[in-house]
Enzyme design. Sequence first.
Site, PDB file in Angstrom:
ATOM      1  CG  ASP A 103      48.774 -68.298-156.015  1.00  0.00           C
ATOM      2  OD1 ASP A 103      48.757 -67.366-156.846  1.00  0.00           O
ATOM      3  OD2 ASP A 103      48.540 -69.484-156.322  1.00  0.00           O
ATOM      4  CG  MET A 104      42.598 -66.310-156.291  1.00  0.00           C
ATOM      5  SD  MET A 104      41.838 -64.919-157.176  1.00  0.00           S
ATOM      6  CE  MET A 104      42.189 -65.387-158.883  1.00  0.00           C
ATOM      7  CG  ASP A 105      43.882 -68.620-160.495  1.00  0.00           C
ATOM      8  OD1 ASP A 105      42.691 -68.922-160.648  1.00  0.00           O
ATOM      9  OD2 ASP A 105      44.352 -67.513-160.813  1.00  0.00           O
ATOM     10  CB  SER A 132      46.551 -63.532-158.218  1.00  0.00           C
ATOM     11  OG  SER A 132      46.121 -64.396-159.240  1.00  0.00           O
ATOM     12  CE  LYS A 157      52.468 -65.353-158.018  1.00  0.00           C
ATOM     13  NZ  LYS A 157      51.388 -66.090-157.331  1.00  0.00           N
ATOM     14  CG  ASP A 205      48.784 -73.447-156.460  1.00  0.00           C
ATOM     15  OD1 ASP A 205      48.505 -74.132-157.474  1.00  0.00           O
ATOM     16  OD2 ASP A 205      48.845 -72.205-156.487  1.00  0.00           O
TER      17      ASP A 205
END
Length: 220
Positions: free
Chosen positions: A8-10, A109, A142, A167
């Site tokens: 994931d990114m953020d 993402s 998501k 996260d």
Amino acid sequence: MIEAVIFDMDGLLIDSEPLWHEAEIIAFKKVNIDLTRQDCLETTGMRVDEVVDYRYRRHPWEGAGKKEIAEDILDNVIRLIREKGELKDGAKQAIRFVQQLNVKVALASSSAYSVIRAVLDKFDLTPVFSVIHSAQEEPRGKPHPGVYLTACQKLNTDPEACVAIEDSLAGVIAAKAAKMICIAVPEAAWRNDRRFVLADLQLTSLEELNEAAWEKISSL
């Protein structure tokens, strides 16, 4: 056998959740919705259009359209990323660790491609990922598993041979719904949330992604 790792990114690689919160607070003030940072936690992991829909259902407004507010949020967050975005502790270390495992490495993402590009360009991470996929292309974001299933298709890898690193709870649900192994690295505020038991392994930081952690998930 694990063949791919999808990040994931953020909130995972970049400490962008506070920047998203700031961007949302600024944008929604335009339509007289005063949000707190605590309010913004309600939509962690959602696509920006879903965040706007969520707020509109609770506080319908007149004037600026939902698309305009979504674009304002994106413009704000990209500006903030460029001005003060920072990688999370252990992000580069985790990427280096995964790269030496001889597996495919991808990014999946909820953010729009414009935000993904801003992050990857700022930290020179584009070459790291063989596949970069945004939930912007999916009918639903998501916790729907679509973004992960499509990323696996692009990798030409079965989801059950992939590890997702997330996260947010929405991201963990998405990964498990896609039948992937999932490592959760929740923010401190969420670490005691029992729903993260859905993840196969929970870490307090990406600094803990090491040989011992990999052995645990490899044995699943």
